[in-house]
Motif scaffolding. Structure first.
Motif, PDB file in Angstrom:
ATOM      1  N   SER A 233      40.922  73.627   5.567  1.00  0.00           N
ATOM      2  CA  SER A 233      42.390  73.219   6.238  1.00  0.00           C
ATOM      3  C   SER A 233      43.565  73.941   5.325  1.00  0.00           C
ATOM      4  N   PHE A 234      44.881  73.766   5.969  1.00  0.00           N
ATOM      5  CA  PHE A 234      46.055  74.158   5.348  1.00  0.00           C
ATOM      6  C   PHE A 234      46.397  73.037   4.346  1.00  0.00           C
ATOM      7  N   ILE A 235      46.206  71.898   4.600  1.00  0.00           N
ATOM      8  CA  ILE A 235      46.498  71.049   3.653  1.00  0.00           C
ATOM      9  C   ILE A 235      45.690  71.029   2.470  1.00  0.00           C
ATOM     10  N   ASN A 236      44.074  71.223   2.559  1.00  0.00           N
ATOM     11  CA  ASN A 236      43.510  71.294   1.371  1.00  0.00           C
ATOM     12  C   ASN A 236      43.782  72.476   0.544  1.00  0.00           C
ATOM     13  N   GLU A 237      44.140  73.599   1.259  1.00  0.00           N
ATOM     14  CA  GLU A 237      44.474  74.860   0.461  1.00  0.00           C
ATOM     15  C   GLU A 237      45.778  74.658  -0.148  1.00  0.00           C
ATOM     16  N   LYS A 238      46.704  73.875   0.369  1.00  0.00           N
ATOM     17  CA  LYS A 238      47.965  73.588  -0.643  1.00  0.00           C
ATOM     18  C   LYS A 238      47.562  72.693  -1.946  1.00  0.00           C
ATOM     19  N   LYS A 239      46.509  71.895  -1.558  1.00  0.00           N
ATOM     20  CA  LYS A 239      46.220  70.924  -2.704  1.00  0.00           C
ATOM     21  C   LYS A 239      45.408  71.706  -3.515  1.00  0.00           C
ATOM     22  N   TYR A 240      44.530  72.469  -3.323  1.00  0.00           N
ATOM     23  CA  TYR A 240      43.908  73.260  -4.186  1.00  0.00           C
ATOM     24  C   TYR A 240      44.858  74.066  -4.773  1.00  0.00           C
ATOM     25  N   HIS A 241      45.643  74.882  -4.461  1.00  0.00           N
ATOM     26  CA  HIS A 241      46.670  75.678  -5.017  1.00  0.00           C
ATOM     27  C   HIS A 241      47.282  74.840  -6.106  1.00  0.00           C
ATOM     28  N   LEU A 242      47.799  73.497  -5.737  1.00  0.00           N
ATOM     29  CA  LEU A 242      48.643  72.687  -6.633  1.00  0.00           C
ATOM     30  C   LEU A 242      47.840  72.300  -7.970  1.00  0.00           C
ATOM     31  N   GLN A 243      46.428  71.910  -7.405  1.00  0.00           N
ATOM     32  CA  GLN A 243      45.496  71.576  -8.557  1.00  0.00           C
ATOM     33  C   GLN A 243      45.267  72.819  -9.578  1.00  0.00           C
ATOM     34  N   GLU A 244      45.349  73.888  -9.082  1.00  0.00           N
ATOM     35  CA  GLU A 244      45.018  75.116  -9.862  1.00  0.00           C
ATOM     36  C   GLU A 244      46.332  75.443 -10.745  1.00  0.00           C
ATOM     37  N   ARG A 245      47.590  75.109 -10.133  1.00  0.00           N
ATOM     38  CA  ARG A 245      48.880  75.120 -11.245  1.00  0.00           C
ATOM     39  C   ARG A 245      48.762  74.121 -12.225  1.00  0.00           C
ATOM     40  N   VAL A 246      48.342  73.025 -11.772  1.00  0.00           N
ATOM     41  CA  VAL A 246      48.270  71.771 -12.865  1.00  0.00           C
ATOM     42  C   VAL A 246      47.122  71.837 -13.819  1.00  0.00           C
ATOM     43  N   ASP A 247      46.058  72.790 -13.288  1.00  0.00           N
ATOM     44  CA  ASP A 247      45.191  73.127 -14.630  1.00  0.00           C
ATOM     45  C   ASP A 247      45.557  74.002 -15.379  1.00  0.00           C
ATOM     46  N   LYS A 248      46.457  74.998 -14.835  1.00  0.00           N
ATOM     47  CA  LYS A 248      46.840  76.197 -15.686  1.00  0.00           C
ATOM     48  C   LYS A 248      47.973  75.574 -16.741  1.00  0.00           C
ATOM     49  N   VAL A 249      48.863  74.433 -16.159  1.00  0.00           N
ATOM     50  CA  VAL A 249      49.816  73.850 -17.306  1.00  0.00           C
ATOM     51  C   VAL A 249      48.910  73.056 -18.306  1.00  0.00           C
ATOM     52  N   LYS A 250      47.828  72.496 -17.874  1.00  0.00           N
ATOM     53  CA  LYS A 250      47.066  71.396 -18.822  1.00  0.00           C
ATOM     54  C   LYS A 250      46.359  72.508 -19.720  1.00  0.00           C
ATOM     55  N   LYS A 251      45.939  73.829 -19.187  1.00  0.00           N
ATOM     56  CA  LYS A 251      45.423  74.836 -20.393  1.00  0.00           C
ATOM     57  C   LYS A 251      46.335  75.279 -21.241  1.00  0.00           C
ATOM     58  N   ARG A 252      47.643  75.420 -20.736  1.00  0.00           N
ATOM     59  CA  ARG A 252      48.622  76.199 -21.505  1.00  0.00           C
ATOM     60  C   ARG A 252      48.980  74.789 -22.703  1.00  0.00           C
ATOM     61  N   VAL A 253      49.200  73.461 -22.211  1.00  0.00           N
ATOM     62  CA  VAL A 253      49.381  72.538 -23.187  1.00  0.00           C
ATOM     63  C   VAL A 253      48.374  72.454 -24.298  1.00  0.00           C
ATOM     64  N   LYS A 254      46.929  72.546 -23.798  1.00  0.00           N
ATOM     65  CA  LYS A 254      46.060  72.517 -24.844  1.00  0.00           C
ATOM     66  C   LYS A 254      45.931  73.886 -25.576  1.00  0.00           C
ATOM     67  N   ASP A 255      45.868  74.727 -25.149  1.00  0.00           N
ATOM     68  CA  ASP A 255      46.243  76.138 -26.128  1.00  0.00           C
ATOM     69  C   ASP A 255      47.374  75.887 -27.052  1.00  0.00           C
ATOM     70  N   VAL A 256      48.639  75.340 -26.631  1.00  0.00           N
ATOM     71  CA  VAL A 256      49.635  75.084 -27.449  1.00  0.00           C
ATOM     72  C   VAL A 256      49.170  73.863 -28.665  1.00  0.00           C
ATOM     73  N   GLU A 257      48.522  72.983 -28.313  1.00  0.00           N
ATOM     74  CA  GLU A 257      48.051  72.145 -29.087  1.00  0.00           C
ATOM     75  C   GLU A 257      47.126  72.604 -29.961  1.00  0.00           C
ATOM     76  N   GLU A 258      46.137  73.315 -29.589  1.00  0.00           N
ATOM     77  CA  GLU A 258      45.226  74.077 -30.513  1.00  0.00           C
ATOM     78  C   GLU A 258      46.035  74.920 -31.521  1.00  0.00           C
ATOM     79  N   LYS A 259      47.018  75.821 -31.159  1.00  0.00           N
ATOM     80  CA  LYS A 259      47.547  76.726 -31.932  1.00  0.00           C
ATOM     81  C   LYS A 259      48.405  75.836 -32.952  1.00  0.00           C
ATOM     82  N   SER A 260      49.081  74.611 -32.445  1.00  0.00           N
ATOM     83  CA  SER A 260      49.939  73.849 -33.622  1.00  0.00           C
ATOM     84  C   SER A 260      48.983  73.284 -34.469  1.00  0.00           C
TER      85      SER A 260
END
Length: 367
Positions: A233-260
């Protein structure tokens, strides 16, 4: 000279007599490896309607004892195995491998049920019938594939394909109003049991997909599939895209933590190295300072030597007693330039002059 055949036989005897792992002798150390060659077929298995059968010869089944002893090459034991084979996996391949290895000389025929039969008696499939046919065709143990196989095996079908034995797991398979669709096969002595592979089945794979539906939906959306193709559905599609962006942000934060963390670790290692080097240099500096300025240092010896030389240079040499004394000539008197007056005299010279004057006056008086 020993022939290669005899050497191979001797090596086999040593491996059999040995008690090492995988049949390897203890003297060998490492079990022998097989030569690098291809064991599989180069082409997929043919369909049954593409294979010519010589019906001129009578259909005479072989017994189980004859099949176990081994049949001639031109008369292999014809074993039949059927199934749905949806989402073809290792459990299917292992079952077909067991069917192929039931007898020394086996010709394996595999029947695959059509979509119509499967959907009526078992349920909806993930793969359609053509995809399932093709998957079974490319299994290395299969010699022939029967499309649109029957759900229940009839004597006419067994005679048409000249089947000697039917291979399947021994668990009763209830379907089509029967407690066991292979009951009449077992009663006829044509059943050859195989073992199921635990931990893997088509139902298990489908259960994983349903359980992790969101993960796979997001995965396919990211790979370019549309929400319509995934029935999202349209709502689930937007929800999945939002979750994908959140996961990318989490991954970036995790990468920064590992690099630090890596950076901090490197700084700590560098600081430890610098401290160790500083300690080594400070010890070296203190040692050199003590060697130079210590109680028995080089500076003390240099000062002693310098003092002796200075004393020797300052103290004058005594003149010999026999040397004649020389009278010093009086220093010439100094006059102020461009002046007739004599320069001012010191008190001593004044007293001498006064005495001289008085002396002169006395002499005049006497005169």
């Amino acid at each position: 000279m020993e022939t290669p055949t005899s050497s191979r036989l001797n090596s086999r005897k040593r491996r059999k007599d040995g008690s090492g792992p995988n049949g390897a002798a203890e003297l060998d150390g490492i079990p022998p490896k097989m030569s690098r060659r291809s064991f599989g077929l180069r082409e997929p298995a043919p369909f049954s309607d593409e294979v010519e059968i010589d019906y001129s010869k009578p259909y005479i089944r072989v017994t189980y004892e004859e099949a176990m002893r081994g049949t001639p090459l031109d008369r292999p034991v014809r074993v039949y195995a059927d199934g749905i084979f949806d989402l073809f996996h290792s459990g299917h391949a292992r079952a077909l491998m067991q069917a192929k290895n039931l007898f020394p000389n086996t010709y394996l025929i595999v029947g695959v049920c059509s979509d119509e039969l499967t959907h009526n008696f078992k349920g909806f499939t993930v793969m359609n019938e053509n995809e399932r046919y093709d998957a079974v065709q490319h299994c290395r143990y299969v010699d022939e594939v029967v499309r649109n196989a029957p759900w229940t095996l009839t004597p006419e079908f067994l005679a048409e394909h000249r089947i000697d034995f039917v291979a399947h797991d021994d668990i009763p398979y209830s379907s089509a109003g029967s407690d066991d669709v292979y009951k009449h096969i077992k009663e006829a002595g044509m059943f050859a049991p195989t073992q199921r592979t635990e931990g893997i089945s088509t139902s298990d794979i489908i259960t994983r997909i349903v359980r992790d539906y969101d993960v796979y939906a997001r995965r396919n959306l990211q790979r370019g599939y549309t929400a319509k193709e995934l029935n999202v559905s349209f709502i689930n599609e937007k929800k999945y895209h939002l979750q994908e962006r959140v996961d990318k942000v989490k991954k970036r934060v995790k990468d920064v933590e590992e690099k630090s963390k890596e950076f901090v670790q490197k700084v700590e290692e560098k600081s430890i190295d610098l401290i160790q080097k500083w300690e080594e240099k400070s010890r070296e500096f203190i040692g050199n300072f003590l060697e130079m300025f210590g109680p028995e240092g080089a500076l003390k010896h240099m000062l002693k030597e310098g003092k002796g030389r200075m004393l020797q240079a300052i103290s004058p040499k005594q003149s010999p007693s026999s040397s004649p004394t020389h009278d010093r000539s009086p220093s010439p008197s100094f006059r102020w330039p461009f002046s007739t007056k004599t320069p001012p005299s010191s008190p001593a010279s004044r007293s001498r002059n006064e005495s001289a004057v008085t002396y002169d006056i006395s002499e005049d008086e006497e005169d």
